[in-house]
Design a protein around this motif. Structure first.
Motif, PDB file in Angstrom:
ATOM      1  N   ARG A  20      -0.015  36.170 -12.965  1.00 11.74           N
ATOM      2  CA  ARG A  20      -1.570  36.375 -13.463  1.00 11.74           C
ATOM      3  C   ARG A  20      -1.574  34.775 -14.230  1.00 11.74           C
ATOM      4  NH1 ARG A  20      -3.269  42.379 -14.524  1.00 11.74           N
ATOM      5  NH2 ARG A  20      -3.645  43.062 -12.360  1.00 11.74           N
ATOM      6  N   HIS A  21      -0.414  34.875 -15.078  1.00 14.39           N
ATOM      7  CA  HIS A  21      -0.356  34.301 -16.204  1.00 14.39           C
ATOM      8  C   HIS A  21      -0.577  32.858 -15.073  1.00 14.39           C
ATOM      9  CE1 HIS A  21      -0.619  35.361 -19.889  1.00 14.39           C
ATOM     10  NE2 HIS A  21      -0.094  36.304 -19.556  1.00 14.39           N
ATOM     11  N   MET A  22       0.644  32.940 -14.007  1.00 11.74           N
ATOM     12  CA  MET A  22       0.418  31.202 -13.434  1.00 11.74           C
ATOM     13  C   MET A  22      -0.735  31.624 -13.008  1.00 11.74           C
ATOM     14  SD  MET A  22       4.882  31.731 -12.015  1.00 11.74           S
ATOM     15  CE  MET A  22       4.850  30.862 -11.083  1.00 11.74           C
ATOM     16  N   GLU A  23      -0.855  32.327 -11.794  1.00 12.81           N
ATOM     17  CA  GLU A  23      -2.264  31.980 -11.569  1.00 12.81           C
ATOM     18  C   GLU A  23      -4.017  30.960 -12.004  1.00 12.81           C
ATOM     19  OE1 GLU A  23      -3.251  36.035 -10.320  1.00 12.81           O
ATOM     20  OE2 GLU A  23      -2.439  35.816  -8.308  1.00 12.81           O
ATOM     21  N   ALA A  24      -3.445  31.469 -13.406  1.00 16.71           N
ATOM     22  CA  ALA A  24      -5.147  31.004 -14.072  1.00 16.71           C
ATOM     23  C   ALA A  24      -4.043  29.146 -14.458  1.00 16.71           C
ATOM     24  CB  ALA A  24      -4.419  31.588 -15.574  1.00 16.71           C
ATOM     25  N   GLU A  25      -2.470  29.333 -14.480  1.00 15.01           N
ATOM     26  CA  GLU A  25      -2.890  27.975 -14.950  1.00 15.01           C
ATOM     27  C   GLU A  25      -2.698  27.409 -13.790  1.00 15.01           C
ATOM     28  OE1 GLU A  25       1.811  27.860 -15.881  1.00 15.01           O
ATOM     29  OE2 GLU A  25       1.410  29.007 -17.725  1.00 15.01           O
ATOM     30  N   ILE A  26      -2.774  27.494 -12.391  1.00 14.26           N
ATOM     31  CA  ILE A  26      -2.673  26.867 -11.441  1.00 14.26           C
ATOM     32  C   ILE A  26      -4.045  26.902 -11.046  1.00 14.26           C
ATOM     33  CG2 ILE A  26      -3.061  27.430  -8.275  1.00 14.26           C
ATOM     34  CD1 ILE A  26       0.096  28.853  -9.330  1.00 14.26           C
ATOM     35  N   ALA A  27      -5.305  27.924 -11.397  1.00 10.49           N
ATOM     36  CA  ALA A  27      -6.602  27.931 -10.994  1.00 10.49           C
ATOM     37  C   ALA A  27      -7.078  26.281 -12.104  1.00 10.49           C
ATOM     38  CB  ALA A  27      -7.495  28.863 -11.629  1.00 10.49           C
ATOM     39  N   ASP A  28      -6.871  26.107 -13.672  1.00  8.91           N
ATOM     40  CA  ASP A  28      -6.747  25.136 -14.780  1.00  8.91           C
ATOM     41  C   ASP A  28      -6.012  23.660 -13.689  1.00  8.91           C
ATOM     42  OD1 ASP A  28      -7.722  26.902 -16.895  1.00  8.91           O
ATOM     43  OD2 ASP A  28      -5.390  27.200 -17.535  1.00  8.91           O
ATOM     44  N   MET A  29      -5.217  23.595 -12.793  1.00  8.96           N
ATOM     45  CA  MET A  29      -4.296  23.063 -12.712  1.00  8.96           C
ATOM     46  C   MET A  29      -5.666  22.211 -12.078  1.00  8.96           C
ATOM     47  SD  MET A  29      -0.722  23.005 -12.766  1.00  8.96           S
ATOM     48  CE  MET A  29       0.419  23.729 -13.919  1.00  8.96           C
ATOM     49  N   GLN A  30      -6.070  22.297 -11.134  1.00 10.88           N
ATOM     50  CA  GLN A  30      -6.996  23.246  -9.589  1.00 10.88           C
ATOM     51  C   GLN A  30      -8.701  22.391 -10.243  1.00 10.88           C
ATOM     52  OE1 GLN A  30      -6.117  22.462  -6.281  1.00 10.88           O
ATOM     53  NE2 GLN A  30      -8.365  20.999  -5.643  1.00 10.88           N
ATOM     54  N   LYS A  31      -8.682  22.760 -10.851  1.00 10.16           N
ATOM     55  CA  LYS A  31      -9.738  22.007 -12.273  1.00 10.16           C
ATOM     56  C   LYS A  31     -10.317  20.977 -12.186  1.00 10.16           C
ATOM     57  CE  LYS A  31     -12.271  26.994 -13.176  1.00 10.16           C
ATOM     58  NZ  LYS A  31     -12.749  27.812 -14.772  1.00 10.16           N
ATOM     59  N   GLU A  32      -8.513  20.599 -12.579  1.00  2.83           N
ATOM     60  CA  GLU A  32      -8.879  19.369 -13.444  1.00  2.83           C
ATOM     61  C   GLU A  32      -8.491  18.136 -12.031  1.00  2.83           C
ATOM     62  OE1 GLU A  32      -7.643  16.341 -15.537  1.00  2.83           O
ATOM     63  OE2 GLU A  32      -8.672  18.142 -15.880  1.00  2.83           O
TER      64      GLU A  32
END
Length: 58
Positions: A20-32
């Motif tokens: 779940r933490h990795m998914e959140a990090e990936i989502a943040d990276m995708q937004k960037e």
């Protein structure tokens, strides 16, 4: 870090939390990435308008 587990259920709970933490990090990276793409598109549009204004044709 290594953590000893009493049961396999604890191990799976930790794995789920980590995912779940990795998914959140990936989502943040995708937004960037999306923000950077928008900036790149805007810069290209400004460049094309400037070329047109100066009369430069490719």
């Amino acid at each position: 870090m290594f953590r000893g587990y009493d049961t396999s259920a604890l191990h799976w709970k930790d794995e789920i939390l980590r995912i779940r933490h990795m998914e959140a990090e990936i989502a943040d990276m995708q937004k960037e990435i999306d923000r950077q793409k928008e900036k790149a598109v805007a810069a290209e549009e400004r460049f094309q308008r400037t070329k047109k204004w100066l009369g430069i044709i490719d």
